[in-house]
Design a protein around this motif. Structure first.
Motif, PDB file in Angstrom:
ATOM      1  N   GLU A  12     -37.196 -34.580  30.179  1.00 46.60           N
ATOM      2  CA  GLU A  12     -37.329 -33.869  29.517  1.00 46.60           C
ATOM      3  C   GLU A  12     -38.060 -32.403  30.006  1.00 46.60           C
ATOM      4  O   GLU A  12     -39.247 -31.911  29.955  1.00 46.60           O
ATOM      5  CB  GLU A  12     -38.984 -34.032  28.093  1.00 46.60           C
ATOM      6  CG  GLU A  12     -38.191 -33.565  26.959  1.00 46.60           C
ATOM      7  CD  GLU A  12     -39.155 -33.887  25.773  1.00 46.60           C
ATOM      8  OE1 GLU A  12     -37.880 -33.772  24.266  1.00 46.60           O
ATOM      9  OE2 GLU A  12     -39.737 -34.368  25.597  1.00 46.60           O
ATOM     10  N   THR A  13     -37.211 -31.692  29.150  1.00 50.29           N
ATOM     11  CA  THR A  13     -36.993 -29.712  30.357  1.00 50.29           C
ATOM     12  C   THR A  13     -37.323 -28.917  29.038  1.00 50.29           C
ATOM     13  O   THR A  13     -35.710 -29.750  27.993  1.00 50.29           O
ATOM     14  CB  THR A  13     -36.900 -29.550  31.331  1.00 50.29           C
ATOM     15  OG1 THR A  13     -35.148 -29.910  31.068  1.00 50.29           O
ATOM     16  CG2 THR A  13     -36.649 -30.741  32.931  1.00 50.29           C
ATOM     17  N   ILE A  14     -37.298 -28.326  29.349  1.00 46.11           N
ATOM     18  CA  ILE A  14     -37.453 -27.030  27.964  1.00 46.11           C
ATOM     19  C   ILE A  14     -36.634 -26.643  28.233  1.00 46.11           C
ATOM     20  O   ILE A  14     -36.204 -25.558  29.685  1.00 46.11           O
ATOM     21  CB  ILE A  14     -38.957 -26.679  27.339  1.00 46.11           C
ATOM     22  CG1 ILE A  14     -39.934 -27.115  27.544  1.00 46.11           C
ATOM     23  CG2 ILE A  14     -38.805 -24.650  26.564  1.00 46.11           C
ATOM     24  CD1 ILE A  14     -41.302 -26.373  27.657  1.00 46.11           C
ATOM     25  N   LEU A  15     -35.570 -25.974  27.350  1.00 44.48           N
ATOM     26  CA  LEU A  15     -34.243 -25.290  27.450  1.00 44.48           C
ATOM     27  C   LEU A  15     -34.166 -23.727  27.163  1.00 44.48           C
ATOM     28  O   LEU A  15     -33.946 -23.139  27.722  1.00 44.48           O
ATOM     29  CB  LEU A  15     -32.650 -26.240  27.031  1.00 44.48           C
ATOM     30  CG  LEU A  15     -32.616 -27.686  27.465  1.00 44.48           C
ATOM     31  CD1 LEU A  15     -31.248 -28.015  25.934  1.00 44.48           C
ATOM     32  CD2 LEU A  15     -32.001 -27.454  28.875  1.00 44.48           C
ATOM     33  N   GLN A  16     -35.092 -23.874  26.456  1.00 45.72           N
ATOM     34  CA  GLN A  16     -35.357 -22.450  25.573  1.00 45.72           C
ATOM     35  C   GLN A  16     -36.814 -22.486  25.060  1.00 45.72           C
ATOM     36  O   GLN A  16     -37.162 -23.040  24.172  1.00 45.72           O
ATOM     37  CB  GLN A  16     -33.951 -21.518  24.963  1.00 45.72           C
ATOM     38  CG  GLN A  16     -34.421 -20.873  24.095  1.00 45.72           C
ATOM     39  CD  GLN A  16     -33.822 -19.113  24.634  1.00 45.72           C
ATOM     40  OE1 GLN A  16     -33.119 -19.556  26.003  1.00 45.72           O
ATOM     41  NE2 GLN A  16     -34.473 -18.754  24.744  1.00 45.72           N
ATOM     42  N   ARG A  17     -37.338 -21.387  25.084  1.00 39.29           N
ATOM     43  CA  ARG A  17     -38.404 -21.235  23.946  1.00 39.29           C
ATOM     44  C   ARG A  17     -38.673 -20.261  23.891  1.00 39.29           C
ATOM     45  O   ARG A  17     -37.564 -19.072  23.457  1.00 39.29           O
ATOM     46  CB  ARG A  17     -39.255 -21.167  25.627  1.00 39.29           C
ATOM     47  CG  ARG A  17     -41.563 -21.332  24.655  1.00 39.29           C
ATOM     48  CD  ARG A  17     -42.231 -21.059  25.847  1.00 39.29           C
ATOM     49  NE  ARG A  17     -42.426 -21.800  26.438  1.00 39.29           N
ATOM     50  CZ  ARG A  17     -42.718 -23.134  26.374  1.00 39.29           C
ATOM     51  NH1 ARG A  17     -44.258 -23.638  24.842  1.00 39.29           N
ATOM     52  NH2 ARG A  17     -43.159 -24.139  26.656  1.00 39.29           N
ATOM     53  N   THR A  60     -35.816 -28.501  23.940  1.00 45.62           N
ATOM     54  CA  THR A  60     -35.904 -29.234  24.923  1.00 45.62           C
ATOM     55  C   THR A  60     -34.327 -30.398  24.954  1.00 45.62           C
ATOM     56  O   THR A  60     -33.493 -30.218  24.371  1.00 45.62           O
ATOM     57  CB  THR A  60     -36.954 -30.381  24.914  1.00 45.62           C
ATOM     58  OG1 THR A  60     -36.004 -31.861  24.362  1.00 45.62           O
ATOM     59  CG2 THR A  60     -38.597 -29.835  24.808  1.00 45.62           C
ATOM     60  N   ASN A  61     -33.941 -30.466  26.150  1.00 48.74           N
ATOM     61  CA  ASN A  61     -32.942 -31.617  26.608  1.00 48.74           C
ATOM     62  C   ASN A  61     -33.144 -33.314  25.774  1.00 48.74           C
ATOM     63  O   ASN A  61     -31.669 -33.610  25.300  1.00 48.74           O
ATOM     64  CB  ASN A  61     -32.713 -32.034  27.789  1.00 48.74           C
ATOM     65  CG  ASN A  61     -34.091 -32.832  28.504  1.00 48.74           C
ATOM     66  OD1 ASN A  61     -34.824 -32.421  27.761  1.00 48.74           O
ATOM     67  ND2 ASN A  61     -33.605 -33.432  29.825  1.00 48.74           N
ATOM     68  N   ALA A 126     -28.774 -22.577  22.590  1.00 45.38           N
ATOM     69  CA  ALA A 126     -29.893 -23.414  23.775  1.00 45.38           C
ATOM     70  C   ALA A 126     -30.160 -24.770  23.062  1.00 45.38           C
ATOM     71  O   ALA A 126     -29.471 -26.538  23.436  1.00 45.38           O
ATOM     72  CB  ALA A 126     -31.271 -23.563  23.902  1.00 45.38           C
ATOM     73  N   SER A 129     -25.841 -26.390  22.894  1.00 36.87           N
ATOM     74  CA  SER A 129     -25.777 -27.098  24.334  1.00 36.87           C
ATOM     75  C   SER A 129     -26.391 -28.584  24.825  1.00 36.87           C
ATOM     76  O   SER A 129     -25.888 -29.323  25.448  1.00 36.87           O
ATOM     77  CB  SER A 129     -26.364 -26.279  26.157  1.00 36.87           C
ATOM     78  OG  SER A 129     -27.437 -26.176  26.208  1.00 36.87           O
ATOM     79  N   ALA A 130     -27.757 -28.723  24.547  1.00 34.14           N
ATOM     80  CA  ALA A 130     -28.506 -29.790  24.441  1.00 34.14           C
ATOM     81  C   ALA A 130     -28.004 -30.678  23.325  1.00 34.14           C
ATOM     82  O   ALA A 130     -27.497 -31.965  24.084  1.00 34.14           O
ATOM     83  CB  ALA A 130     -30.062 -29.926  23.605  1.00 34.14           C
ATOM     84  N   ASP A 133     -25.004 -32.029  25.385  1.00 29.48           N
ATOM     85  CA  ASP A 133     -25.039 -32.534  26.589  1.00 29.48           C
ATOM     86  C   ASP A 133     -25.726 -34.381  26.311  1.00 29.48           C
ATOM     87  O   ASP A 133     -25.113 -35.503  27.234  1.00 29.48           O
ATOM     88  CB  ASP A 133     -26.638 -31.796  28.020  1.00 29.48           C
ATOM     89  CG  ASP A 133     -26.010 -30.913  28.334  1.00 29.48           C
ATOM     90  OD1 ASP A 133     -24.838 -31.052  28.672  1.00 29.48           O
ATOM     91  OD2 ASP A 133     -26.908 -29.797  28.667  1.00 29.48           O
TER      92      ASP A 133
END
Length: 179
Positions: A12-17, A60-61, A126, A129-130, A133
């Motif tokens: 899991e990755t952070i796309l926007q904070r 996150t994603n 974000a 887009s998540a 995806d």
């Protein structure tokens, strides 16, 4: 380390904070400077600083996350697959200063109302887009190869079958013959 960084799942990755708008920090400092003499400004500044430092929100994603609180932690998380809608609320003043509120609605009664944030359009983008995806179908390489093999076999079989000549249609009198 922040809560969201600690709670990430493997992969899991952070796309926007999310970030607090500078106007809010300016307001807290103005209260401290202007009302600090009366001691009320100190309390206003401390309260605002604690709220802004202990609130964390990100996309996150896999999830949309909002964490509030310092001594008592409250989190709201929503899987991006279950997000049904994202709305953006901005007045003209908020647009001028570049901040606004994002409200995410999910399946059932799930609603996450985010506090005012800087650049809410990027946060919304974000999330979208998540969602895009997450809706893509991802296959393992074995499954993908099996599907391609079946498709190739069908194409080969279709080419090898000789085409039948079209059947001649027999004439009938205004539909009296059964078809």
């Amino acid at each position: 380390m922040r809560y969201i960084d600690e709670s990430l799942a493997p992969g899991e990755t952070i796309l926007q904070r999310g970030a607090w708008p500078g106007v809010f920090w300016f307001g807290a400092w103005a209260a401290l400077l202007l009302l600090g003499i009366v001691l009320v400004g100190v309390f206003i500044f401390i309260r605002a600083a604690i709220i802004m430092k202990t609130t964390d929100f990100a996309v996150t994603n896999r999830r949309v996350i909002l964490k509030r609180g310092w001594l008592n932690r409250r989190t709201q998380e929503l899987a991006v697959e279950s997000v049904e809608g994202v709305s953006l609320d901005q007045t003209i003043i908020q647009r001028l200063f570049g901040y606004g509120r994002v409200v995410v609605t999910g399946t059932g009664d799930a609603v996450i109302g985010f506090p005012p944030m800087a650049d809410p359009v990027a946060f919304r983008r974000a999330i979208e887009s998540a969602r895009a995806d997450a809706s893509e179908v991802r296959l393992a390489s074995d499954d993908r190869q099996a599907i391609e093999r079946v498709a190739n076999d069908r194409a080969t079989n279709d080419e090898s079958v000789a085409e039948e000549p079209p059947r001649k249609r027999r004439l009938s009198f205004i539909g009296l013959r059964a078809r």
